[in-house]
Design a protein around this motif. Structure first.
Motif, PDB file in Angstrom:
ATOM      1  N   LEU A  12       1.074  26.926 -58.483  1.00  0.00           N
ATOM      2  CA  LEU A  12       0.689  28.025 -59.372  1.00  0.00           C
ATOM      3  C   LEU A  12       1.475  27.995 -60.677  1.00  0.00           C
ATOM      4  O   LEU A  12       0.921  28.248 -61.757  1.00  0.00           O
ATOM      5  CB  LEU A  12       0.885  29.377 -58.678  1.00  0.00           C
ATOM      6  CG  LEU A  12      -0.196  29.816 -57.708  1.00  0.00           C
ATOM      7  CD1 LEU A  12       0.216  31.111 -57.029  1.00  0.00           C
ATOM      8  CD2 LEU A  12      -1.510  30.001 -58.412  1.00  0.00           C
ATOM      9  N   MET A  13       2.759  27.671 -60.590  1.00  0.00           N
ATOM     10  CA  MET A  13       3.574  27.622 -61.802  1.00  0.00           C
ATOM     11  C   MET A  13       3.139  26.471 -62.711  1.00  0.00           C
ATOM     12  O   MET A  13       3.031  26.643 -63.925  1.00  0.00           O
ATOM     13  CB  MET A  13       5.053  27.518 -61.448  1.00  0.00           C
ATOM     14  CG  MET A  13       5.592  28.804 -60.859  1.00  0.00           C
ATOM     15  SD  MET A  13       7.353  28.773 -60.608  1.00  0.00           S
ATOM     16  CE  MET A  13       7.933  28.765 -62.280  1.00  0.00           C
ATOM     17  N   VAL A  14       2.877  25.308 -62.134  1.00  0.00           N
ATOM     18  CA  VAL A  14       2.419  24.168 -62.935  1.00  0.00           C
ATOM     19  C   VAL A  14       1.054  24.462 -63.542  1.00  0.00           C
ATOM     20  O   VAL A  14       0.806  24.187 -64.730  1.00  0.00           O
ATOM     21  CB  VAL A  14       2.400  22.880 -62.082  1.00  0.00           C
ATOM     22  CG1 VAL A  14       1.680  21.751 -62.791  1.00  0.00           C
ATOM     23  CG2 VAL A  14       3.816  22.470 -61.718  1.00  0.00           C
ATOM     24  N   CYS A  53       4.171  27.859 -48.539  1.00  0.00           N
ATOM     25  CA  CYS A  53       4.466  28.938 -49.490  1.00  0.00           C
ATOM     26  C   CYS A  53       5.150  28.374 -50.736  1.00  0.00           C
ATOM     27  O   CYS A  53       4.770  28.704 -51.866  1.00  0.00           O
ATOM     28  CB  CYS A  53       5.340  29.974 -48.788  1.00  0.00           C
ATOM     29  SG  CYS A  53       5.547  31.519 -49.654  1.00  0.00           S
ATOM     30  N   VAL A  54       6.126  27.502 -50.549  1.00  0.00           N
ATOM     31  CA  VAL A  54       6.831  26.900 -51.679  1.00  0.00           C
ATOM     32  C   VAL A  54       5.887  25.984 -52.465  1.00  0.00           C
ATOM     33  O   VAL A  54       5.868  26.005 -53.703  1.00  0.00           O
ATOM     34  CB  VAL A  54       8.082  26.126 -51.196  1.00  0.00           C
ATOM     35  CG1 VAL A  54       8.672  25.295 -52.310  1.00  0.00           C
ATOM     36  CG2 VAL A  54       9.117  27.086 -50.667  1.00  0.00           C
ATOM     37  N   GLY A  55       5.086  25.196 -51.760  1.00  0.00           N
ATOM     38  CA  GLY A  55       4.171  24.279 -52.436  1.00  0.00           C
ATOM     39  C   GLY A  55       3.111  25.004 -53.255  1.00  0.00           C
ATOM     40  O   GLY A  55       2.808  24.614 -54.392  1.00  0.00           O
ATOM     41  N   ILE A  56       2.540  26.058 -52.700  1.00  0.00           N
ATOM     42  CA  ILE A  56       1.532  26.829 -53.432  1.00  0.00           C
ATOM     43  C   ILE A  56       2.164  27.531 -54.629  1.00  0.00           C
ATOM     44  O   ILE A  56       1.573  27.585 -55.709  1.00  0.00           O
ATOM     45  CB  ILE A  56       0.832  27.830 -52.491  1.00  0.00           C
ATOM     46  CG1 ILE A  56      -0.040  27.071 -51.488  1.00  0.00           C
ATOM     47  CG2 ILE A  56      -0.002  28.834 -53.266  1.00  0.00           C
ATOM     48  CD1 ILE A  56      -0.582  27.932 -50.373  1.00  0.00           C
ATOM     49  N   GLY A  57       3.380  28.033 -54.465  1.00  0.00           N
ATOM     50  CA  GLY A  57       4.075  28.662 -55.589  1.00  0.00           C
ATOM     51  C   GLY A  57       4.346  27.681 -56.715  1.00  0.00           C
ATOM     52  O   GLY A  57       4.138  27.985 -57.891  1.00  0.00           O
ATOM     53  N   LEU A 105       6.464  33.346 -54.824  1.00  0.00           N
ATOM     54  CA  LEU A 105       6.156  32.561 -53.632  1.00  0.00           C
ATOM     55  C   LEU A 105       7.236  31.512 -53.364  1.00  0.00           C
ATOM     56  O   LEU A 105       7.594  31.263 -52.214  1.00  0.00           O
ATOM     57  CB  LEU A 105       4.797  31.885 -53.783  1.00  0.00           C
ATOM     58  CG  LEU A 105       3.579  32.758 -53.509  1.00  0.00           C
ATOM     59  CD1 LEU A 105       2.304  32.007 -53.877  1.00  0.00           C
ATOM     60  CD2 LEU A 105       3.531  33.178 -52.067  1.00  0.00           C
ATOM     61  N   ILE A 106       7.762  30.895 -54.413  1.00  0.00           N
ATOM     62  CA  ILE A 106       8.830  29.911 -54.236  1.00  0.00           C
ATOM     63  C   ILE A 106      10.087  30.581 -53.686  1.00  0.00           C
ATOM     64  O   ILE A 106      10.738  30.056 -52.777  1.00  0.00           O
ATOM     65  CB  ILE A 106       9.118  29.180 -55.555  1.00  0.00           C
ATOM     66  CG1 ILE A 106       7.979  28.231 -55.879  1.00  0.00           C
ATOM     67  CG2 ILE A 106      10.436  28.415 -55.493  1.00  0.00           C
ATOM     68  CD1 ILE A 106       8.102  27.546 -57.220  1.00  0.00           C
ATOM     69  N   ILE A 107      10.426  31.746 -54.210  1.00  0.00           N
ATOM     70  CA  ILE A 107      11.619  32.453 -53.736  1.00  0.00           C
ATOM     71  C   ILE A 107      11.452  32.871 -52.278  1.00  0.00           C
ATOM     72  O   ILE A 107      12.350  32.675 -51.451  1.00  0.00           O
ATOM     73  CB  ILE A 107      11.920  33.659 -54.649  1.00  0.00           C
ATOM     74  CG1 ILE A 107      12.389  33.171 -56.012  1.00  0.00           C
ATOM     75  CG2 ILE A 107      12.952  34.584 -54.019  1.00  0.00           C
ATOM     76  CD1 ILE A 107      12.478  34.252 -57.066  1.00  0.00           C
TER      77      ILE A 107
END
Length: 101
Positions: A26-28, A19-23, A71-73
């Motif tokens: 997505l931001m990058v 979840c953190v990695g995909i978030g 997703l990161i949160i």
């Protein structure tokens, strides 16, 4: 016949890390594509199709960045909750005895 092996307790946190990695990805991705959207809009030269595509990208990419941030949160809270839950479980020695190698 041997008894079935117990599942690895450490594999429960894979979803939170994903979840953190995909978030983060997505931001990058939204930042990189946002730079391209700004350049496409600026260099369109009055072409309506390129202008519309650039403006559409400039609207959609902040939403992608927001989804990545959420997703990161969520993944961070999920990992923190797993750490707290793991630290409250008893029998720490038993927990690591049958870990997959």
């Amino acid at each position: 016949m041997s008894p079935p092996e117990t599942p690895n307790p450490e594999q429960r946190s894979n979803s939170a890390i994903l979840c953190v990695g995909i978030g983060g990805a997505l931001m990058v991705l939204s930042w990189v594509l946002g730079v391209g959207g700004v350049l496409a809009t600026a260099l369109a030269g009055g072409d309506p199709a390129a202008m519309a595509g650039g403006i559409g990208a400039l609207i959609a990419l902040p939403l992608t960045a927001l989804a990545g941030m959420l997703l990161i949160i969520v993944g961070g809270i999920w990992m923190f909750a797993r750490v707290v839950a793991d630290s409250r479980e008893g029998a720490d020695k038993e927990r690591y005895r049958n870990v997959q190698r």
